[in-house]
Scaffold this motif. Sequence first.
Motif, PDB file in Angstrom:
ATOM      1  N   ASP A 195     -10.841   6.146  -2.252  1.00 14.47           N
ATOM      2  CA  ASP A 195      -9.710   5.365  -1.746  1.00 14.47           C
ATOM      3  C   ASP A 195     -10.271   4.336  -0.757  1.00 14.47           C
ATOM      4  O   ASP A 195     -11.397   4.488  -0.277  1.00 14.47           O
ATOM      5  CB  ASP A 195      -8.741   6.321  -1.031  1.00 14.47           C
ATOM      6  CG  ASP A 195      -7.482   5.596  -0.588  1.00 14.47           C
ATOM      7  OD1 ASP A 195      -7.192   4.509  -1.119  1.00 14.47           O
ATOM      8  OD2 ASP A 195      -6.788   6.150   0.297  1.00 14.47           O
ATOM      9  N   ASN A 201       2.450   1.518  -3.477  1.00 12.10           N
ATOM     10  CA  ASN A 201       1.523   1.774  -4.583  1.00 12.10           C
ATOM     11  C   ASN A 201       1.109   3.233  -4.683  1.00 12.10           C
ATOM     12  O   ASN A 201       0.901   3.744  -5.784  1.00 12.10           O
ATOM     13  CB  ASN A 201       0.288   0.883  -4.455  1.00 12.10           C
ATOM     14  CG  ASN A 201       0.586  -0.525  -4.941  1.00 12.10           C
ATOM     15  OD1 ASN A 201       1.523  -0.716  -5.720  1.00 12.10           O
ATOM     16  ND2 ASN A 201      -0.176  -1.506  -4.496  1.00 12.10           N
ATOM     17  N   ASN A 202       0.966   3.900  -3.531  1.00 10.90           N
ATOM     18  CA  ASN A 202       0.576   5.303  -3.588  1.00 10.90           C
ATOM     19  C   ASN A 202       1.614   6.181  -4.271  1.00 10.90           C
ATOM     20  O   ASN A 202       1.310   6.867  -5.247  1.00 10.90           O
ATOM     21  CB  ASN A 202       0.201   5.817  -2.201  1.00 10.90           C
ATOM     22  CG  ASN A 202      -1.264   5.528  -1.889  1.00 10.90           C
ATOM     23  OD1 ASN A 202      -2.138   5.918  -2.657  1.00 10.90           O
ATOM     24  ND2 ASN A 202      -1.516   4.790  -0.822  1.00 10.90           N
ATOM     25  N   GLU A 259      -4.844  11.288   0.633  1.00 10.84           N
ATOM     26  CA  GLU A 259      -3.518  11.800   0.290  1.00 10.84           C
ATOM     27  C   GLU A 259      -3.648  12.852  -0.817  1.00 10.84           C
ATOM     28  O   GLU A 259      -4.176  12.579  -1.897  1.00 10.84           O
ATOM     29  CB  GLU A 259      -2.614  10.653  -0.150  1.00 10.84           C
ATOM     30  CG  GLU A 259      -1.282  10.701   0.546  1.00 10.84           C
ATOM     31  CD  GLU A 259      -0.433   9.473   0.268  1.00 10.84           C
ATOM     32  OE1 GLU A 259       0.770   9.650   0.048  1.00 10.84           O
ATOM     33  OE2 GLU A 259      -0.982   8.351   0.250  1.00 10.84           O
ATOM     34  N   ASN A 269      -2.383  12.184  -4.373  1.00  7.46           N
ATOM     35  CA  ASN A 269      -3.246  11.344  -5.183  1.00  7.46           C
ATOM     36  C   ASN A 269      -4.334  12.176  -5.860  1.00  7.46           C
ATOM     37  O   ASN A 269      -4.677  11.972  -7.019  1.00  7.46           O
ATOM     38  CB  ASN A 269      -3.896  10.252  -4.325  1.00  7.46           C
ATOM     39  CG  ASN A 269      -2.972   9.052  -4.161  1.00  7.46           C
ATOM     40  OD1 ASN A 269      -2.203   8.740  -5.074  1.00  7.46           O
ATOM     41  ND2 ASN A 269      -3.028   8.408  -3.022  1.00  7.46           N
ATOM     42  N   GLY A 307      -4.689   0.954  -3.019  1.00  8.52           N
ATOM     43  CA  GLY A 307      -3.265   0.599  -3.116  1.00  8.52           C
ATOM     44  C   GLY A 307      -3.069  -0.876  -2.852  1.00  8.52           C
ATOM     45  O   GLY A 307      -2.031  -1.438  -3.157  1.00  8.52           O
ATOM     46  N   TYR A 308      -4.069  -1.517  -2.292  1.00  5.69           N
ATOM     47  CA  TYR A 308      -4.005  -2.950  -2.026  1.00  5.69           C
ATOM     48  C   TYR A 308      -4.485  -3.714  -3.225  1.00  5.69           C
ATOM     49  O   TYR A 308      -5.408  -3.271  -3.919  1.00  5.69           O
ATOM     50  CB  TYR A 308      -4.937  -3.305  -0.871  1.00  5.69           C
ATOM     51  CG  TYR A 308      -4.284  -3.179   0.468  1.00  5.69           C
ATOM     52  CD1 TYR A 308      -3.174  -3.958   0.784  1.00  5.69           C
ATOM     53  CD2 TYR A 308      -4.773  -2.294   1.406  1.00  5.69           C
ATOM     54  CE1 TYR A 308      -2.581  -3.854   2.013  1.00  5.69           C
ATOM     55  CE2 TYR A 308      -4.183  -2.186   2.639  1.00  5.69           C
ATOM     56  CZ  TYR A 308      -3.089  -2.975   2.941  1.00  5.69           C
ATOM     57  OH  TYR A 308      -2.504  -2.874   4.138  1.00  5.69           O
ATOM     58  N   HIS A 367      -5.788  -6.983  -3.109  1.00  8.17           N
ATOM     59  CA  HIS A 367      -6.939  -7.822  -2.854  1.00  8.17           C
ATOM     60  C   HIS A 367      -7.460  -7.535  -1.455  1.00  8.17           C
ATOM     61  O   HIS A 367      -6.706  -7.267  -0.543  1.00  8.17           O
ATOM     62  CB  HIS A 367      -6.506  -9.297  -2.943  1.00  8.17           C
ATOM     63  CG  HIS A 367      -7.589 -10.232  -2.563  1.00  8.17           C
ATOM     64  ND1 HIS A 367      -8.480 -10.726  -3.483  1.00  8.17           N
ATOM     65  CD2 HIS A 367      -7.929 -10.772  -1.367  1.00  8.17           C
ATOM     66  CE1 HIS A 367      -9.322 -11.534  -2.849  1.00  8.17           C
ATOM     67  NE2 HIS A 367      -8.998 -11.566  -1.576  1.00  8.17           N
ATOM     68  N   ARG A 416      -8.260   2.789   2.092  1.00  9.64           N
ATOM     69  CA  ARG A 416      -7.753   2.991   3.460  1.00  9.64           C
ATOM     70  C   ARG A 416      -7.688   4.465   3.791  1.00  9.64           C
ATOM     71  O   ARG A 416      -6.908   5.202   3.216  1.00  9.64           O
ATOM     72  CB  ARG A 416      -6.362   2.364   3.580  1.00  9.64           C
ATOM     73  CG  ARG A 416      -6.445   1.141   4.435  1.00  9.64           C
ATOM     74  CD  ARG A 416      -5.267   0.645   5.085  1.00  9.64           C
ATOM     75  NE  ARG A 416      -3.965   1.139   4.736  1.00  9.64           N
ATOM     76  CZ  ARG A 416      -2.860   0.586   5.225  1.00  9.64           C
ATOM     77  NH1 ARG A 416      -2.935  -0.435   6.042  1.00  9.64           N
ATOM     78  NH2 ARG A 416      -1.687   1.073   4.891  1.00  9.64           N
ATOM     79  N   THR A 441      -6.846  -0.527  -9.090  1.00 13.73           N
ATOM     80  CA  THR A 441      -5.685  -0.548  -8.190  1.00 13.73           C
ATOM     81  C   THR A 441      -4.729   0.554  -8.562  1.00 13.73           C
ATOM     82  O   THR A 441      -4.674   1.017  -9.704  1.00 13.73           O
ATOM     83  CB  THR A 441      -4.949  -1.903  -8.270  1.00 13.73           C
ATOM     84  OG1 THR A 441      -4.650  -2.163  -9.639  1.00 13.73           O
ATOM     85  CG2 THR A 441      -5.809  -3.027  -7.716  1.00 13.73           C
ATOM     86  N   LYS A 442      -3.990   0.975  -7.522  1.00 13.41           N
ATOM     87  CA  LYS A 442      -2.965   1.991  -7.725  1.00 13.41           C
ATOM     88  C   LYS A 442      -1.685   1.288  -8.116  1.00 13.41           C
ATOM     89  O   LYS A 442      -1.407   0.226  -7.554  1.00 13.41           O
ATOM     90  CB  LYS A 442      -2.742   2.775  -6.428  1.00 13.41           C
ATOM     91  CG  LYS A 442      -3.894   3.722  -6.114  1.00 13.41           C
ATOM     92  CD  LYS A 442      -3.639   4.348  -4.762  1.00 13.41           C
ATOM     93  CE  LYS A 442      -4.844   5.160  -4.323  1.00 13.41           C
ATOM     94  NZ  LYS A 442      -4.747   5.585  -2.927  1.00 13.41           N
ATOM     95  N   HIS A 494       0.826  -1.192   0.000  1.00 19.22           N
ATOM     96  CA  HIS A 494       0.000   0.000   0.000  1.00 19.22           C
ATOM     97  C   HIS A 494       0.863   1.247   0.000  1.00 19.22           C
ATOM     98  O   HIS A 494       0.612   2.200  -0.726  1.00 19.22           O
ATOM     99  CB  HIS A 494      -0.903  -0.032   1.233  1.00 19.22           C
ATOM    100  CG  HIS A 494      -1.804   1.163   1.341  1.00 19.22           C
ATOM    101  ND1 HIS A 494      -1.515   2.226   2.160  1.00 19.22           N
ATOM    102  CD2 HIS A 494      -2.980   1.459   0.733  1.00 19.22           C
ATOM    103  CE1 HIS A 494      -2.480   3.122   2.050  1.00 19.22           C
ATOM    104  NE2 HIS A 494      -3.382   2.681   1.188  1.00 19.22           N
ATOM    105  N   ASN A 501       1.668   5.600  -7.791  1.00 19.97           N
ATOM    106  CA  ASN A 501       0.559   6.290  -8.443  1.00 19.97           C
ATOM    107  C   ASN A 501       0.962   7.712  -8.837  1.00 19.97           C
ATOM    108  O   ASN A 501       0.691   8.171  -9.939  1.00 19.97           O
ATOM    109  CB  ASN A 501      -0.641   6.302  -7.509  1.00 19.97           C
ATOM    110  CG  ASN A 501      -1.941   6.671  -8.217  1.00 19.97           C
ATOM    111  OD1 ASN A 501      -2.135   6.300  -9.379  1.00 19.97           O
ATOM    112  ND2 ASN A 501      -2.794   7.391  -7.534  1.00 19.97           N
ATOM    113  N   PHE A 502       1.675   8.395  -7.892  1.00 14.46           N
ATOM    114  CA  PHE A 502       2.113   9.766  -8.200  1.00 14.46           C
ATOM    115  C   PHE A 502       3.028   9.753  -9.422  1.00 14.46           C
ATOM    116  O   PHE A 502       2.885  10.545 -10.348  1.00 14.46           O
ATOM    117  CB  PHE A 502       2.885  10.440  -7.054  1.00 14.46           C
ATOM    118  CG  PHE A 502       2.265  10.271  -5.692  1.00 14.46           C
ATOM    119  CD1 PHE A 502       0.880  10.110  -5.547  1.00 14.46           C
ATOM    120  CD2 PHE A 502       3.055  10.282  -4.537  1.00 14.46           C
ATOM    121  CE1 PHE A 502       0.329   9.967  -4.287  1.00 14.46           C
ATOM    122  CE2 PHE A 502       2.498  10.143  -3.303  1.00 14.46           C
ATOM    123  CZ  PHE A 502       1.135   9.970  -3.162  1.00 14.46           C
TER     124      PHE A 502
END
Lengths: 858, 130
Positions: B58, A653-654, B15, B18, B87-88, B90, B60, B108-109, A650, A657-658
């Motif tokens: 999002d 991944n964020n 965030e 994002n 971001g997860y 599954h 979380r 997904t991210k 997690h 993403n950026f």
Amino acid sequence: MDITIKNASLWDQIPDFESLDLSGAAMIICQLDKKLVTDIHQRLTSLGYETFLVQFDVSLKPNSVYLISDDHEFECDGSSIQLNQDTISTNLMELMLINYPQGSISLANDDLNIIYTSGSGYEEHNVDPNSIKGINIATLWEQNIFEGFQKALPSIRNGQLWEFESEFQGKCYLTTVSCIPDRKTFYYLIKSKDITERRKTETALLESEQRYRYFLDQSHEVICTHDLKGNYKLVSPSVKKMLGYHPEEMLGLHPYDFCYPEDKGIIRSTWTELLEGKRPKNIQYRAIRKDGSLIWVDSYSDIVTDSKGNVVSLTTASRDITNLKHIELELRKSEERFRGIADNLPGVIYLCLNDENYSMLYLNDEVKKLTGYKKEDFVKGNISFVDLYHPDDAPRVFEIVDGALERQESFHVTYRLKNIKTDSWVWVEEFGQGIYENGQLITLEGVLLDITKKIDNQLKLEQSEANLKAIFESTQSIIGLYNTENELIEFNSSFKNYILASDGVELKKGMGLADFITSDKIDEYKSYHNRVLKGEKLKITTEYPTPYGTIHLLSGLNPIFNKGEITGVSLFVEDITELKTSQKKLEQYAEDLEKLVKERTVELEEKNEELILGNEQLEAALVELQMAQDKLVQAEKMASLGVLSAGIAHEINNPLNFVKNGALALFNRIEEFQDYDEEEMRPYIELINGGVDRVTRIIKSLSHFSRDARTMNEKCNISSIIDNCLLILQNKLTDRIRVIKDVDSEAIVFGNEGKLHQAMLNLLSNAEQSIDGNGEIKISAKPVGTLVELIIEDNGSGISQENLVKIGDPFFTTKPPGEGTGLGLFITYSIIEEHRGKIEVSSIVKKGTKIRIELPNL
Amino acid sequence: MIQHPDITVLYLDDEKDNLFVFKANFNRKFEVITTLSPNDALHELDLHHDEIIVVISDMRMPDMNGVEFIKRAKAKYKNIFYYILTGYGHNEEIEEAIEDKLIEKYFTKPFDALEIEKAILDATSHLRRN
């Protein structure tokens, strides 16, 4: 000193005092509305001015403010304020009246003329208060009262109150005179109050108290009242006689202070019960007199309640009962002594009338043991001894007793009594006598003794003797008893027969040793006897050869003891021939046994050594097991790594993403630029996208390993599982190992995806590790009927035939310690088994390994 | 110049960065409203629920997670299409949300801009057809 005077009645409104400038002067504010005075006083004080509310004459101080209300007129002489006199008295009267609303009140001046009257007292007697004004108190008051007043005048002027009581129209009044000094003169304030009711109750109280006192003083009992804690509030004078204390000395003290310490509890518990609402009662305790002597006190306590029923005090009436107590104690002691003796006697003691049933007056407890009836049963007449006599004995008892009483002699009679409890006859011996007063028979007294045991013992002795005799005669052994003179006193028939046979003598009681022993052994026997008479116990074995073999005899010679003294010799001769034979056999057996034991011991020792050896092996196994446990912990750690990587997914991944989409947005913007050259930009775009894709894929594949789903029905695509595993192993494979993947996209099974990932990774990782240098891994998978067949083949180092059977065992590893856990294949086997699959491994050393897996696809 | 000024998308993520990249990629195509917290998002919904066609959240977040937020939002505005962007990889809660038809699907991210754009356009045409 400068003085400013302000007249408040001229104010349109209350001025703002904040800018008041005194500068050393005193300011007088007069004619203030009465209602405003306190308010203004507070305001000025809070503004910091020293402010006075003038009610009496005062001296002026600089920088101060003096407030005078509009009901005062005043004069100021430059250094003080004097209030007008009339206004003083009027104000004072009002002030007093407020505090003294009942009765009548008058004010007299220094000439003793009444100048002011007020109060409800005048109206009650229909007297016009104004009619008294101007009259001198000398004419108002009775002469003796006035004279008393005149005498007291100097002290009254010094501030003392003076009082007198008087009667008027049948009522009682209390008059109080006090002095109010004024500037130059004195005023007298005369207050009268109706105290008729009070006086009545006081008189009644006094009378009742006097009656009570009389009663207290006359009573022999000590009467006291106590507060609720128990402390004396009142003590009657008779206490002087009882305790030696003066009543006054005891006030405020507690009965505990006078009672014997051990007896405090009696008082405490009685009073506690009393206060809890229990009935009053008498208690007896010991008190300590002033002279230190102890007396017994009988005390009755009760509570005193007020009209509402609340307990207000305690009252006690106590008297000295020492003499009584002493007599009682003496009596009790003497009775206890008698009972002590009577109860400890082993027989029944009685005192009875000489009537038909011998009616009992006294019996001790023993009667219960003797007859089974309680003593009370006899005393109450429920049962009589006459009823218990044995019918055969009764007439004899009556005859003996009556005869003895006639002759005024004591009697002694033995008879049987029925015991109801054991339902048996008890033998009784009775000793009794009549008691006479002036020659007249009054009562009978006596003792009954249970002699059943004595009679029983006699019978038992006889029986026991008969038993002994029987034993004596029934044994084959020789038995003889001698006295200290070595004369025969008892012998059995065996002895008799033996002597008859051996010596030809017929044995008789009273014979000496020499009388029946004819052989030359007589001296030897004699010496034995003498040794025994000195306390020795002898055992002598003798052998006699006979035609039937040797006979062994064992003679026991023992002293006969009676009450610690030797009174003779007992002889017991046994034929122990058989015993001897058996003994010999036994010895032989013992010898054999010992031999056997020795042999067995050797065997056991050998076994023991083996056991020790086995133990050592076990210990070694234990060490191995501990090592394996350590390894297991290591494996657990590896599994946690998967969970950890999922956690960071997690977080990765964020930012990814950026990067990815930030770059995308950036490129889209750049495209719009006029001099945008797509050819030039594409490598950058691909670089960024390629990098991001790679990281994304790794993170995603890692997450497959961490899924802790327990379900076994996930759809698992073998192809993507293999892809994920290869991705993880990518850095190990690099370009030294060629991976040939031929996996059918239809190769799908249902199971646990995470676990299949683990299994595949283990197999692929093993394949990779077996290849030293360059090599090749072939992976193929395809559905075959209801199965999916998966083959992983490498051309690495291979596994020896010897190891091939062990590779599925837990902790089997060929890697150096610390590098492999030996669990990889074990876990893989378990996972395949869990999926109801099969795994086959074939290998040739230095050629490579082939693993074939079958998984059901349903 | 907005390609589809009649389509408003609400994007929720705790965030800020994002929100920024989302807006950078979609504000030329759609009206994009972004919020940092579920409460702000609910507030925006109250104001603009007539224009908003798609809500992307999002998963979380500190106060409540995406599924919880969508449950609340959907209780009030059930004509809007809801998506999760996580971001997860599954998550069982997301799987359940799909099964319960609470959300259409999840992304997904790092997100795939084309995939999201397609989903928004599909949702819009689906809405307009009905």
